[in-house]
Scaffold this active site. Structure first.
Site, PDB file in Angstrom:
ATOM      1  N   LEU A  21      38.354 -17.505 -61.319  1.00 10.28           N
ATOM      2  CA  LEU A  21      37.159 -17.126 -60.579  1.00 10.28           C
ATOM      3  C   LEU A  21      35.889 -17.736 -61.164  1.00 10.28           C
ATOM      4  CD1 LEU A  21      35.859 -15.448 -58.324  1.00 10.28           C
ATOM      5  CD2 LEU A  21      35.716 -13.535 -59.941  1.00 10.28           C
ATOM      6  N   GLY A  24      31.889 -16.962 -68.177  1.00 10.36           N
ATOM      7  CA  GLY A  24      30.617 -16.582 -68.755  1.00 10.36           C
ATOM      8  C   GLY A  24      30.474 -17.239 -70.107  1.00 10.36           C
ATOM      9  N   GLY A  25      29.484 -16.784 -70.859  1.00  9.27           N
ATOM     10  CA  GLY A  25      29.261 -17.389 -72.162  1.00  9.27           C
ATOM     11  C   GLY A  25      30.411 -17.202 -73.121  1.00  9.27           C
ATOM     12  N   MET A  26      31.153 -16.094 -72.976  1.00 14.22           N
ATOM     13  CA  MET A  26      32.209 -15.769 -73.932  1.00 14.22           C
ATOM     14  C   MET A  26      33.576 -15.593 -73.286  1.00 14.22           C
ATOM     15  SD  MET A  26      30.496 -15.511 -76.845  1.00 14.22           S
ATOM     16  CE  MET A  26      31.406 -14.460 -77.977  1.00 14.22           C
ATOM     17  N   VAL A  29      37.154 -15.595 -66.310  1.00 17.31           N
ATOM     18  CA  VAL A  29      37.411 -14.487 -65.388  1.00 17.31           C
ATOM     19  C   VAL A  29      38.363 -14.961 -64.297  1.00 17.31           C
ATOM     20  CG1 VAL A  29      36.396 -12.741 -63.888  1.00 17.31           C
ATOM     21  CG2 VAL A  29      35.064 -13.643 -65.811  1.00 17.31           C
ATOM     22  N   LYS A  44      39.693 -10.494 -67.369  1.00 15.91           N
ATOM     23  CA  LYS A  44      38.845 -11.291 -68.254  1.00 15.91           C
ATOM     24  C   LYS A  44      39.558 -11.545 -69.578  1.00 15.91           C
ATOM     25  CE  LYS A  44      34.553  -9.407 -66.320  1.00 15.91           C
ATOM     26  NZ  LYS A  44      33.233  -8.780 -66.610  1.00 15.91           N
ATOM     27  N   ASP A 134      22.647  -5.073 -74.460  1.00 19.89           N
ATOM     28  CA  ASP A 134      22.627  -6.474 -74.030  1.00 19.89           C
ATOM     29  C   ASP A 134      22.268  -6.580 -72.555  1.00 19.89           C
ATOM     30  OD1 ASP A 134      22.855  -9.217 -74.432  1.00 19.89           O
ATOM     31  OD2 ASP A 134      24.988  -9.259 -73.946  1.00 19.89           O
TER      32      ASP A 134
END
Length: 355
Positions: A21, A24-26, A29, A44, A134
């Site tokens: 999909l 992200g930064g880490m 997904v 994830k 965050d």
């Protein structure tokens, strides 16, 4: 890059990967099918071992929160040395992508709606003793684009329990988490205490972040600047001036000023001077804003340099220049707007120019 999982691969004996999909930064997904509940979920997995602690932490902490404005954590799986977090699948985009890619700022009506629902989500987390730590636009998911049909707080990877006594310094916990690229990206939304003494961060820090996010989407600029330059401005409580366009239009000024005043309460330097998330929800409940569906169109014409019509897939929609928030669109330029019955023709309010 599409991660490491292949379609058809089964995780945890029940989650069948359908397709990649996003990332992200880490994390990567995937969309997966839960064969036990027959539910489609978001699966994830961290990009590297340094993010694995975040995943376990996110599962433990976020699972305590159950609210429509918070993404639901469903499961956590450790398999063959890899970790996986299972969440509800949110068929939308993060706040930054959904709203700040086609416009630099958002009108006060929509900002007020976002403010209220964001406060509700954070309040639900705080009721369970969870500090997100965050909050930023990329950790807020939006369904329906400019309609904001749903808004959900997600990514509790560096969240903690407010009363937890964690000896993270010995483990390199907070040090490693806050040293990541994620932390650098969050600086414009970090409360003063999160910069000066991260170990002291509590519930009020999330309230500060809400205020910073709200002013960013209203102003079209970070309220304290961006990147490392924001650090000094945040610690000195030296925000930028309110852009003139935000309050220059009498049509939008009353609500914009209410939002700015309320966000200002959130951005007090001393944590004890900020409202609680519960108090913030009560304050946001007094904001009056339209919830009409947003539509796309383009400016068809202007008459007497005062009003004109918006071309849509249906009937043309009347609008006045005073119904435009921010920069006035030119003929044939695209806009997003709400409209209501104006008598002879539907009337648009508010109107927002698209890039």
């Amino acid at each position: 890059m599409t991660g490491t999982l292949a379609p058809g691969q089964t995780i945890g004996g029940r989650y069948v990967v359908q397709h990649y999909l996003a990332e992200g930064g880490m994390q990567f997904v995937y969309v997966a099918q839960d064969t036990v509940t027959d539910r489609v979920v978001a699966l994830k997995t961290p990009k590297n071992p340094s993010a694995e602690k975040r995943f376990r932490r996110s599962a433990i902490v976020a699972a305590k929160v159950n609210h429509p404005n918070v993404a639901k954590t469903l499961d956590y799986v450790e398999e063959n040395g890899a970790t996986f977090l299972v969440e509800e699948l949110i068929e939308g985009e993060d706040l930054k992508v959904a709203l700040l890619t086609r416009t630099d700022y958002v009108d006060p009506y929509l900002v007020a709606k976002i403010f209220r629902h964001l406060a509700k989500g954070v309040s639900a987390a705080h009721h369970n003793g969870v500090v997100h730590r965050d909050l930023k636009p990329t950790n807020i998911m939006v369904v329906g684009g400019y309609n904001v049909a749903e808004l959900k707080v997600t990514d509790f990877g560096i969240a903690k329990m407010a009363e937890a006594e964690l000896d993270e310094a010995a483990e390199g916990g907070d040090a490693s988490l806050s040293a990541s690229a994620t932390a650098l990206g969050a600086i414009p939304y970090m409360a003063p205490e999160a910069i000066d003494a991260p170990e002291t961060v509590g519930l009020p820090a999330d309230v500060w972040s809400i205020g910073a996010i709200v002013l960013h989407i209203l102003y079209g600029n970070y309220p304290y600047g961006s990147g490392l330059r924001a650090v000094g401005n945040i610690t000195k409580n030296s925000p930028i001036s309110t852009p003139q366009f935000v309050t220059s239009n009498s049509q939008f000024r009353p609500l914009a000023e209410e939002i700015i005043e309320l966000a200002g309460r959130c951005l007090q330097s001393a944590p004890e001077d900020r409202p609680t998330a519960d108090q913030l929800v009560e304050m946001c409940d007094t904001l009056c804003y339209t919830v009409s569906d947003r539509k796309l169109g383009s400016v068809k014409n202007y008459h007497y340099d005062a009003y004109g019509f918006i071309r849509t897939s249906g009937d043309d929609v009347f609008f006045h220049k005073d119904s435009v928030f921010g920069e006035l669109p030119k003929v044939n330029e695209s806009v997003v707007f709400s409209c209501y019955d104006g008598g002879q023709a539907p009337r648009a309010l508010p109107v927002l120019k698209l890039k």
